[in-house]
Write a protein that holds these residues in place. Structure first.
Motif, PDB file in Angstrom:
ATOM      1  N   THR A 297       0.828  -1.204   0.000  1.00  0.00           N
ATOM      2  CA  THR A 297       0.000   0.000   0.000  1.00  0.00           C
ATOM      3  C   THR A 297       0.862   1.254   0.000  1.00  0.00           C
ATOM      4  N   GLY A 298       2.063   1.142   0.529  1.00  0.00           N
ATOM      5  CA  GLY A 298       2.979   2.270   0.544  1.00  0.00           C
ATOM      6  C   GLY A 298       2.718   3.284   1.633  1.00  0.00           C
ATOM      7  N   ARG A 299       1.710   3.073   2.471  1.00  0.00           N
ATOM      8  CA  ARG A 299       1.370   4.078   3.479  1.00  0.00           C
ATOM      9  C   ARG A 299       2.493   4.291   4.482  1.00  0.00           C
TER      10      ARG A 299
ATOM     11  N   TYR B 169       6.175   4.924   2.768  1.00  0.00           N
ATOM     12  CA  TYR B 169       6.475   6.269   2.283  1.00  0.00           C
ATOM     13  C   TYR B 169       7.366   7.013   3.264  1.00  0.00           C
TER      14      TYR B 169
ATOM     15  N   GLN C 217      -4.401  10.854   1.516  1.00  0.00           N
ATOM     16  CA  GLN C 217      -3.750   9.874   0.651  1.00  0.00           C
ATOM     17  C   GLN C 217      -2.322  10.308   0.336  1.00  0.00           C
ATOM     18  N   GLU C 218      -2.105  11.624   0.227  1.00  0.00           N
ATOM     19  CA  GLU C 218      -0.759  12.114  -0.061  1.00  0.00           C
ATOM     20  C   GLU C 218       0.158  11.986   1.148  1.00  0.00           C
TER      21      GLU C 218
ATOM     22  N   PRO D 197      -0.041   9.806   4.056  1.00  0.00           N
ATOM     23  CA  PRO D 197      -0.698   8.710   4.781  1.00  0.00           C
ATOM     24  C   PRO D 197      -0.235   8.643   6.231  1.00  0.00           C
TER      25      PRO D 197
ATOM     26  N   THR E 160       5.613   3.523  -5.596  1.00  0.00           N
ATOM     27  CA  THR E 160       5.385   4.891  -6.055  1.00  0.00           C
ATOM     28  C   THR E 160       5.022   5.760  -4.856  1.00  0.00           C
ATOM     29  N   PRO E 161       5.793   6.818  -4.584  1.00  0.00           N
ATOM     30  CA  PRO E 161       5.480   7.656  -3.411  1.00  0.00           C
ATOM     31  C   PRO E 161       4.168   8.397  -3.604  1.00  0.00           C
ATOM     32  N   PRO E 162       3.299   8.402  -2.593  1.00  0.00           N
ATOM     33  CA  PRO E 162       2.029   9.116  -2.711  1.00  0.00           C
ATOM     34  C   PRO E 162       2.200  10.635  -2.705  1.00  0.00           C
ATOM     35  N   PHE E 163       3.295  11.092  -2.126  1.00  0.00           N
ATOM     36  CA  PHE E 163       3.594  12.526  -2.053  1.00  0.00           C
ATOM     37  C   PHE E 163       4.860  12.753  -2.867  1.00  0.00           C
ATOM     38  N   THR E 164       4.716  13.286  -4.062  1.00  0.00           N
ATOM     39  CA  THR E 164       5.856  13.412  -4.969  1.00  0.00           C
ATOM     40  C   THR E 164       6.838  14.460  -4.472  1.00  0.00           C
TER      41      THR E 164
END
Length: 325
Positions: free
Chosen positions: A166-168, A171, A253-254, A256, A303-307
């Protein structure tokens, strides 16, 4: 013992499978066979699709297990057929739910005895932020009504650790190791709670071995965000207020895991672990969770949710000290 896991190849299910194997039990998993599977060869793979109702459970016909661990039941259309089908084939049904069943309670810390959200109708199939908790409430009720004292409901907090696609949580782990100026939400006094996936899996084994029934909140240590940044090893942190984050349209979401102390759903970052600790849950040190997640995610290509571009833009506004019109 013989253990059936409904969904045993991804993240939580994968760790459950490995935990039961490590404890000396025999494990069968029911999956669609669509996800990557690196489980040991001694795991029995059964193919089925819970979205097809009874037709998708034919691989379970005329089989018995000491326990069923349901980690892939999100909607009643999945849970009712499996719970009814297995009623005379398993001794215990362990349903993995979520602390989201409580909604946003006023009283804190949240206890297992607190009121739940209104249950969703059994024909609801869409899963989103509005329906996720009510659907889990309905699924819990199905299992508890069918199995009574032969049922156990596990309500985990956000689950963290290696293999979390999920990447939460990853990240934050990955961002800290990248270095440079790092945006941290709030002012450091807000809190977060997660449960290491391996702690959840070990307790699930204990539930079956000791025949523990009822409901358990599965939560880890409650840390301030300031303490979390220290655990992450973040060296150049810039705190950005919730007002700036909101003005810039930054979503959960950005960023998490972040819920401001008195904002929406913040009560779910203040959940009591007392009952489950008394039952024998052991907790992994947060530094170990970070270390092991970092080692796994180094090659996971998440993939990072916060670029980086988005982070830099919000930091620029925060440094300016004024909000845009």
């Amino acid at each position: 013992m013989k253990i059936l896991i409904l969904g045993g190849t991804q993240f939580i299910g994968r760790h459950m499978t490995l935990a039961y194997l490590a404890a000396g039990h025999t494990v069968s998993v029911l999956t669609r066979g669509l996800s990557p599977d690196d489980l040991p060869s001694e795991v029995e793979r059964l193919r089925g699709d819970r979205d097809q109702g009874l037709a998708g459970l034919s691989a379970l016909t005329e089989r018995t297990w000491d326990a069923c661990i349901d980690v892939s039941g999100y909607i009643p259309r999945q849970v009712r057929p499996s719970a009814e089908f297995l009623h005379n084939q398993v001794n215990r049904y362990v349903f993995v739910s979520s602390v989201s069943v409580y909604g946003d309670t006023k009283r804190r810390p949240v206890l297992e005895t607190d009121p739940l959200l209104p249950a969703a109708a059994e024909d609801v199939t869409e899963i989103n932020g509005e329906t996720y908790g009510p659907l889990k409430v309905t699924c819990e009720g199905i299992v508890q009504k069918l199995y009574g004292p032969r049922s156990t409901v596990l309500r985990p907090q956000i689950v963290a650790g290696p293999h979390d696609h999920t990447g939460r949580y990853p990240y934050w782990v990955n961002r800290a190791v990248q270095g440079g100026e790092m945006l941290a939400p709030g002012d450091g006094t807000d809190h977060l709670q997660v449960i290491d996936v391996r702690d959840l899996a070990r307790f699930a084994v204990q539930v079956v071995e000791e025949k523990l029934d009822g409901v358990f909140n599965l939560v880890g240590p409650r840390l301030s965000w300031s303490a979390f940044m220290q655990v992450l090893g973040a060296e150049q942190v810039t705190w950005v207020s919730t007002e700036v984050l909101q003005a810039q349209g930054v979503t959960s979401q950005e960023l998490p895991l972040f819920r401001s102390e008195h904002g929406p759903l913040s009560s779910l970052m203040d959940v009591s672990p007392d009952r489950v600790l008394a039952a024998g849950l052991t907790l992994t040190d947060p530094t170990v969770t970070v270390r092991d997640t970092r080692a796994w995610s180094a090659t996971a290509q998440l993939t990072p949710p916060f670029t980086p571009e988005r982070e830099a833009a919000v930091l620029a506004v925060a440094r300016g000290g004024t909000l845009p019109n």
